[in-house]
Structure formats: structure tokens, C-alpha cells
Design an enzyme around this catalytic site. Structure first.
Site, mmCIF file in Angstrom:
data_model
loop_
_atom_site.group_PDB
_atom_site.id
_atom_site.type_symbol
_atom_site.label_atom_id
_atom_site.label_comp_id
_atom_site.label_asym_id
_atom_site.label_seq_id
_atom_site.Cartn_x
_atom_site.Cartn_y
_atom_site.Cartn_z
ATOM 1 N N PHE A 1 -2.593 9.966 -2.332
ATOM 2 C CA PHE A 1 -3.066 11.305 -1.960
ATOM 3 C C PHE A 1 -4.357 11.689 -2.658
ATOM 4 O O PHE A 1 -5.114 12.544 -2.178
ATOM 5 C CB PHE A 1 -1.975 12.350 -2.232
ATOM 6 C CG PHE A 1 -1.871 12.836 -3.645
ATOM 7 C CD1 PHE A 1 -2.509 14.003 -4.050
ATOM 8 C CD2 PHE A 1 -1.098 12.160 -4.589
ATOM 9 C CE1 PHE A 1 -2.396 14.480 -5.345
ATOM 10 C CE2 PHE A 1 -0.975 12.625 -5.881
ATOM 11 C CZ PHE A 1 -1.634 13.791 -6.265
ATOM 12 N N LYS A 2 -4.662 11.055 -3.770
ATOM 13 C CA LYS A 2 -5.892 11.382 -4.498
ATOM 14 C C LYS A 2 -7.142 11.129 -3.659
ATOM 15 O O LYS A 2 -8.190 11.724 -3.876
ATOM 16 C CB LYS A 2 -5.978 10.563 -5.790
ATOM 17 C CG LYS A 2 -4.709 10.541 -6.651
ATOM 18 C CD LYS A 2 -4.375 11.882 -7.229
ATOM 19 C CE LYS A 2 -3.051 11.860 -7.977
ATOM 20 N NZ LYS A 2 -3.077 11.244 -9.273
#
Length: 491
Positions: free
Chosen positions: A111-112
Site C-alpha cells: 500500500f505504500k
């Protein structure tokens, strides 16, 4: 409207959004916040009709007011064009009675990527109005490191140094960082855990000698962690995107509330959702999902934040954190923007390892935030149960959020899926009753049961040479940062 950022610990420390992104962390140790955040109201009708990129622009223009329209649109275009394996950027999949928001379709399968494809663009634009360079110092519990390295690789006038806890990340996470190319990147394994590395990075940002050396070389020391407001703001977008999906699928009407379950350790991902809530996103409840390092569960249950406990290494390593940095921003808003109160809490945390908030403030937080935690045994059970019932494979972090979502009474509820299961293939296969010791072989084995193919970036790891082999003590971090000020910049 007063469009400036202030420190959570001193409202008199004021910066523009470009300055706040470049600074990363305030000189007093605080994090940058925008006091007027709750005065922004995003038009949900527009959200439901626009593309991801258009929604990103609509949100970013409100919170980054000193970036021009041209700058923001160019940054968003560069970040999200052909860099994700789906046009939706963050698609949703219904798994039983939970809506799973897939945030792992970017270049590093975590998700980063959603923020760390955009932050380098924003930072480069911000640097153009200065005559400086930037050196990014980032501690990672596994995923931020690779996403930041990938995002900042060979970006002009920016260098990056990543520290990760030695032998406390998955084999795939290790290989992703250790094989990273780029003339401006340095990667170090640190003897200790994530909290040790993160605390030392924060100290280096405030170190007078280090800052003096950097200043003499016209280098800004900054961060790519979610302590940097430029990392946090892009994550708000996918909360609105999930709301758009539910409306457009006829699951809810505009204005109806939804809930979210978020696996978290550093509190940044769920804080982005809270920011969305302050900006008008209709939310019933945020569930903060933790692993065996359940310091956040205890805080949300008792009002006492206490990091004085054993650190537990789990199969969800990105959540193996005892100092949740972004909680400081929640305290700021929930205390009525009382910077003196936040400073007292953070001073207590530094001196005694714990702090306590007043009962009325805890009650206010509990009205919006629920919590729960899941140990490794239960996490594996969830992975197996979900696969047997739906044929969907969850990674160990997503399984924790999913479990907490299922145990809630909320509907509809969106559970954030923060990483591809292929990043944790050995543990996922173990949960499914399949024993494989080598992670590269485990990815191939997992592809036989997982409906999604092995992501391109992970599939290539087997062929890439290991480029970063240094293992250092915590005390050596300052020295290697000094060296990086020379090594990371090449004309």
C-alpha cells in the site's frame, strides 16, 4: 482560511505545505498538521463521478495550497500513469460480507506505493523553489523501504538512505531492498527492531551536528515515512475511492456511513482515513487492527499508551511496532488542537515510555475508533478459512484487518488489504498447510492456488544480484548518514 501547517507540539511553528514536505519532521520533534483540516468539505457527488486521478487532484489541491494546478496535475499524472497493474489503482473485491480494498497493485506490491509514487514528484517540485538537495532518511518495518527506494531511485537532487531491522523482515522484503539499483540509494540492515531504527532516525533529524553538516552542503534531511505529511495526504484518496465504489455499485446512497478496518502499526494508514472523515467522508467507525504487538488496542481500550512491553516478532512484520508515530496527529485533533497537551504526552512517552489521556478524550476517540488484535495462530486460521470459503488468498496483514472487520457489527465495512500475499508466501502457504522453506520457491507454489499472478516486480527478484549487504549497529547510523551526504549525489 489560514493555509499553513503547524507542529503538533508548538502551534507557533508554521510552514507552507511545500516547506512541510521538505522538512518532514518539525525541529521540535513534532509532526506537521493543518489546523483548518476539518473546515475542508469534499464534494461526494463529484467524487463518485470522477477518476482516481481527478479525485487525487481535488483532495491534494485543498491540502497542498502552494502547489500550482499545473504542478499537482503533473505530479499525479507521473505517479499514476502506467505504474499500477490496474487502471483502478486501488480496486475493491467483495470477500464474503467484507469489501476488501486492494492497495497492493503498485510497483512494490504494498500500500505504500500509492503515496510513494507521488511523494517524490511533490518533493522534487518543492525543491525547485530552493537551491538545496534533499537526503531522505527512512526507517522501515518492511514495505516503506522498498516503496521509497523505488519511488526515489535516481531522482535528481534527492538521495535516500533506508534502515530496516536485521532479520526481522520477510525474505521477499529483504530481497526487494537488498537488490535495489540507483546511484542515489543506500540500504542498511540495523541490529535491533523497527522502533530502535525509527527512534534513531528521529534523533538524527534533530541532531545539531548532523544538521550543521547537512546545511554546509546545502542538503535538507527529510523523511519518506508517514511522519511526512506528503506521504500521508495521498493515502486519503483511496478512502474516498472506496466510498465511490460502494455508491456506484448501489451498496449505499451518498451520505450513508461506512466503516473501515485497517491493519496498522504506525497508525498512518488509519489516520489517513480519519483525515478523510474530517473532510466530510461519512464514517461510522474505524477499526484499528493490530497483531500481537497490540499497544494500540490497549491504548484505545484504556487511554493509556504504554510501550514498556516485550517486542514480539510476528508473521505480519510491517505491524511489529510499539511506537505508533502518527497517533500524535490524532491526539492533536482530538484534544482540540492543544499543542501543549500533545507535547506533554510525547515528553512523557520519551521519559517514561507511556502516557495517559483524559477520560473524556478517550470517550471521544472511542466513539469513532474501535479496535482488536489477532495473534499469529489466529491469523493463519483466518487465511485458511477465507481461502477454503472463497478461494481468495490474504496476506498476514490483510488477514488481521479482515478478522477484525468480520468480528465487528458494522455493515458495509471496507477492510484494507495492505500487501500482496506473494510478499509473505512462506507464511501464507504454511497457513494453507503447505510447507516450503525458500521464499522464491514459495511464490511459485503459491501461484498454483492464488488467482492473481506473481507481481512482475516480485517475479524478477530471483534474477537480481544482491547489492546492499551492510549490517550496522544503531550507533553507526549517524556515521553512514554522513557518508551518504557525499555518496548519494552525483552530478
Amino acid at each position: 482560511m489560514n493555509k499553513v501547517y503547524v507542529s503538533t507540539r508548538d502551534e507557533n511553528k508554521k510552514l507552507s505545505s511545500k516547506e512541510a514536505i521538505l522538512e518532514g519532521i518539525s525541529s521540535d520533534g513534532g509532526l506537521f498538521v493543518w489546523p483548518e483540516l476539518d473546515s475542508v468539505k469534499i464534494d461526494l457527488n463529484k467524487v463518485c463521478k470522477q477518476s482516481y486521478q481527478e479525485n487525487a487532484y481535488m483532495i491534494l489541491k485543498e491540502l497542498l495550497p502552494d502547489f500550482s494546478e499545473e504542478e499537482l496535475r503533473e505530479c499525479i499524472h507521473n505517479a499514476y500513469t502506467n505504474s499500477f497493474d490496474t487502471e483502478d489503482i486501488t480496486p475493491i473485491k467483495k470477500v464474503d460480507d467484507v469489501y476488501v480494498l486492494e492497495l497492493f497493485h503498485g510497483p512494490t506490491s504494498a500500500f505504500k506505493d500509492v503515496a510513494l509514487t507521488l511523494l517524490p514528484q511533490l518533493m522534487q517540485k518543492a525543491l525547485q523553489s530552493t537551491n538545496q538537495k534533499a537526503l531522505i532518511l527512512t526507517a522501515t518495518s518492511g514495505d516503506t523501504g522498498k516503496a521509497a527506494l523505488c519511488g526515489f531511485q535516481d531522482v535528481k537532487d534527492i538521495g535516500i538512505v533506508v534502515f530496516y531491522p536485521h532479520q526481522k523482515v520477510s525474505q521477499i522484503q529483504y530481497r526487494q531492498m537488498a537488490t535495489q539499483k540507483g546511484k542515489n540509494v543506500k540500504v542498511y540492515a540495523v541490529k535491533g527492531n523497527f522502533d530502535d531504527a525509527q527512534s534513531q532516525v528521529k534523533k538524527l533529524f534533530l541532531d545539531d551536528e548532523m544538521n550543521g553538516i547537512a546545511k554546509s552542503k546545502q542538503i535538507l534531511l527529510t523523511s519518506a515515512n508517514s511522519i511526512n505529511i506528503g506521504r500521508l495526504i495521498p493515502q486519503i484518496v483511496y478512502y474516498f475511492e472506496s466510498y465511490k465504489y460502494l455508491v456506484n455499485q448501489g451498496m449505499i446512497q451518498i451520505g450513508e456511513k461506512v466503516s473501515f478496518s485497517v491493519p496498522t502499526g504506525n497508525f498512518g494508514d488509519v489516520l489517513a482515513g480519519y483525515y478523510g472523515y474530517l473532510m466530510g467522508l461519512p464514517v461510522e467507525k474505524f477499526y484499528v487492527a493490530s497483531n500481537a504487538n497490540h499497544v494500540l488496542t490497549d491504548f484505545l481500550s484504556t487511554g493509556i499508551y504504554d510501550r514498556n512491553r516485550d517486542f514480539i516478532q510476528t508473521i505480519s512484520p510491517s505491524m511489529d511496532i510499539l511506537i505508533s508515530s502518527n497517533l500524535e496527529r490524532l491526539l492533536y485533533y482530538m484534544s482540540g488542537k492543544d499543542t501543549a497537551f500533545v507535547k506533554k504526552c510525547m515528553d512523557d512517552l520519551k521519559e517514561t515510555g507511556k502516557y495517559q489521556i483524559p477520560e473524556d478524550m478517550l470517550s471521544k476517540i472511542q466513539d469513532l475508533f474501535g479496535c482488536g488484535y489477532v495473534n499469529d495462530t489466529e491469523t493463519k486460521r483466518v487465511i485458511l478459512d477465507v481461502y477454503e470459503q472463497t478461494k481468495v488468498v490474504l496476506d498476514p496483514h490483510t488477514a488481521i484487518g479482515y478478522s477484525v472487520a468480520q468480528n465487528s457489527d458494522e455493515s458495509p465495512i471496507v477492510s484494507l488489504s495492505t500487501a500482496s500475499p506473494y510478499k509473505f508466501s512462506i507464511d501464507v502457504l504454511d497457513a494453507l498447510g503447505i510447507q516450503v522453506k525458500d521464499e522464491l520457491e514459495a511464490m511459485k507454489e503459491l501461484s498454483k492456488v492464488c488467482s492473481d499472478p506473481i507481481p512482475k516486480g516480485l517475479n524478477e527478484l530471483e534474477k537480481l544480484p544482491i547489492l546492499h549487504t551492510d549490517v550496522i549497529e544503531i550507533e553507526e547510523m549517524k556515521e553512514v548518514v554522513s557518508q551518504a551526504m557525499e555518496a548519494c549525489f552525483h552530478d
